[in-house]
Design an enzyme around this catalytic site. Structure first.
Site, PDB file in Angstrom:
ATOM      1  N   ASP A  74      -5.943   1.838  -5.366  1.00 43.29           N
ATOM      2  CA  ASP A  74      -4.497   2.286  -6.547  1.00 43.29           C
ATOM      3  C   ASP A  74      -3.762   0.939  -6.549  1.00 43.29           C
ATOM      4  OD1 ASP A  74      -3.887   5.110  -6.811  1.00 43.29           O
ATOM      5  OD2 ASP A  74      -2.914   5.321  -4.991  1.00 43.29           O
TER       6      ASP A  74
ATOM      7  N   GLN B 240      -2.091   9.914  -2.108  1.00 36.88           N
ATOM      8  CA  GLN B 240      -1.425  10.416  -3.176  1.00 36.88           C
ATOM      9  C   GLN B 240       0.017  10.189  -2.904  1.00 36.88           C
ATOM     10  OE1 GLN B 240      -2.706  11.148  -6.090  1.00 36.88           O
ATOM     11  NE2 GLN B 240      -1.314  12.112  -7.033  1.00 36.88           N
TER      12      GLN B 240
ATOM     13  N   LYS C  60      -8.870  13.648 -10.070  1.00 35.72           N
ATOM     14  CA  LYS C  60      -9.072  12.376  -9.485  1.00 35.72           C
ATOM     15  C   LYS C  60     -10.647  12.609  -8.641  1.00 35.72           C
ATOM     16  CE  LYS C  60      -4.860  10.052  -8.954  1.00 35.72           C
ATOM     17  NZ  LYS C  60      -3.823   9.180  -7.628  1.00 35.72           N
TER      18      LYS C  60
HETATM   19  N1  GUN Z   1       2.055   9.273  -7.450  1.00 36.11           N
HETATM   20  C1  GUN Z   1       1.490   9.361  -9.166  1.00 36.11           C
HETATM   21  N2  GUN Z   1       0.987   8.608  -9.599  1.00 36.11           N
HETATM   22  C2  GUN Z   1       0.210   7.816  -8.777  1.00 36.11           C
HETATM   23  C3  GUN Z   1      -1.157   6.753  -8.551  1.00 36.11           C
HETATM   24  O1  GUN Z   1      -1.570   6.227  -9.602  1.00 36.11           O
HETATM   25  N3  GUN Z   1      -1.872   6.872  -7.389  1.00 36.11           N
HETATM   26  C4  GUN Z   1      -1.509   7.619  -5.290  1.00 36.11           C
HETATM   27  N4  GUN Z   1      -1.443   7.247  -4.263  1.00 36.11           N
HETATM   28  N5  GUN Z   1      -0.201   8.497  -6.256  1.00 36.11           N
HETATM   29  C5  GUN Z   1       0.702   8.570  -7.304  1.00 36.11           C
END
Ligand code: GUN
Length: 288
Positions: free
Chosen positions: A120, A97, A53
């Site tokens: 998100d 996350q 990311k």
């Molecule tokens: N953990 C696994 N996928 C995601 C996601 O799309 N966003 C976040 N914040 N955590 C994750």
């Protein structure tokens, strides 16, 4: 029939180019679009995701800041950081996350994020906006899947769509997005009585469970569009052990389906790209 591939890598490149253009446009107005990522603990998979990311953001011209906290961080400290990021006008997107270490309540933490910065799309305000047809941030994975369906020019109105999986992150929002496009939507899950009977009716089939070979060729209607959200590994002792694979038996289903997304190279890159799209959207909205 051999299904045509929906190339997530190529489409993600298009999305990133679009985001890069919008980022450059904001910069000419003196705005530096900025994503803040919070990583608590040392879950190895989360560390990889977060690294991607950060790299994606920087490659697209978005500023990204990583806030790393130890796994024994008390919840008030994490909520305090989120409050500071919410209040910081130079931060446009805030992402925590998941999963969080034991002892931290993910629901409380996500609820603390300002919905205007919730790139998100996990906050109940954004989930509720999707459910009621209001603008808001859409969760990146189903949003990316919808973009893939748009890319092949599929008119969803009146089609039968079947979503396997009912998670808050993928299955439920995917079903709502398909419904918003006037598809007739069925959500299947672990208590569904006859999964194959339902999937065989699907013009669009989305598999989002996390079980390898869940969808076999006999479960797919000839010509259907098959979107594979699964991210699994081929088990030890089998050919290709350790390789990434989806929920769909790709080699068999590609002979039946009309379109199919590969794993890797399908939904995964689109999920990453849609986070960038949500972040630039957040920056544009906050600085309009
Ligand atoms: N953990 C696994 N996928 C995601 C996601 O799309 N966003 C976040 N914040 N955590 C994750």
């Amino acid at each position: 029939m051999t299904a045509r591939l929906i190339d997530g890598n190529a489409l993600a490149r298009e999305v990133r180019a679009e985001v890069a253009g919008r980022t450059a446009a904001l910069r000419t107005r003196g705005v530096n679009p900025h994503l803040a990522i919070v990583l608590v603990g040392d879950n190895p998979a989360s560390q990889v995701y977060v690294r991607h990311k950060m790299a994606d953001s920087e490659a697209t011209g978005l500023a990204a800041t990583l806030h790393r906290l130890p796994s024994d961080t008390p919840e008030p400290a994490l909520l305090g950081l989120i409050a500071r990021l919410n209040a910081d006008p130079t931060v446009h997107g805030v992402l925590v996350q998941l999963p969080l270490p034991d002892g931290l309540d993910a629901r409380a933490v996500i609820s603390a994020i300002d919905p205007r910065k919730d790139v998100d799309g996990f906050h109940v305000a954004n989930a509720g906006a999707l459910a009621t047809g209001l603008p808001g941030f859409r969760p990146c994975t189903p949003w990316g899947c919808l973009r893939m369906l748009d890319a092949i020019g599929l008119a969803l109105r009146g089609l039968q769509a079947v979503v396997i999986g009912r998670s808050n992150i993928v299955g439920k929002p995917m079903a709502l997005m398909l419904l918003e496009r006037h598809a007739t939507v069925t959500i299947c899950h672990s208590a569904t009585a006859d999964l194959a009977a339902l999937t065989r009716q699907a013009d669009v089939l989305v598999a989002a469970v996390g079980r390898r070979h869940l969808v076999t060729a006999d479960m797919v209607k000839p010509g259907a569009v098959v979107i594979d959200v699964g991210m699994n590994r081929v088990p030890d002792g089998e050919p290709g052990a350790g390789r990434l694979c989806g929920d769909v038996d790709f080699e068999a289903v590609r002979d039946v389906a009309g379109w199919i997304t590969p794993v890797p190279g399908g939904v995964g890159p689109m999920t990453r790209a849609m986070l960038l799209a949500n972040t630039i959207e957040a920056a544009e909205r906050q600085t309009a």
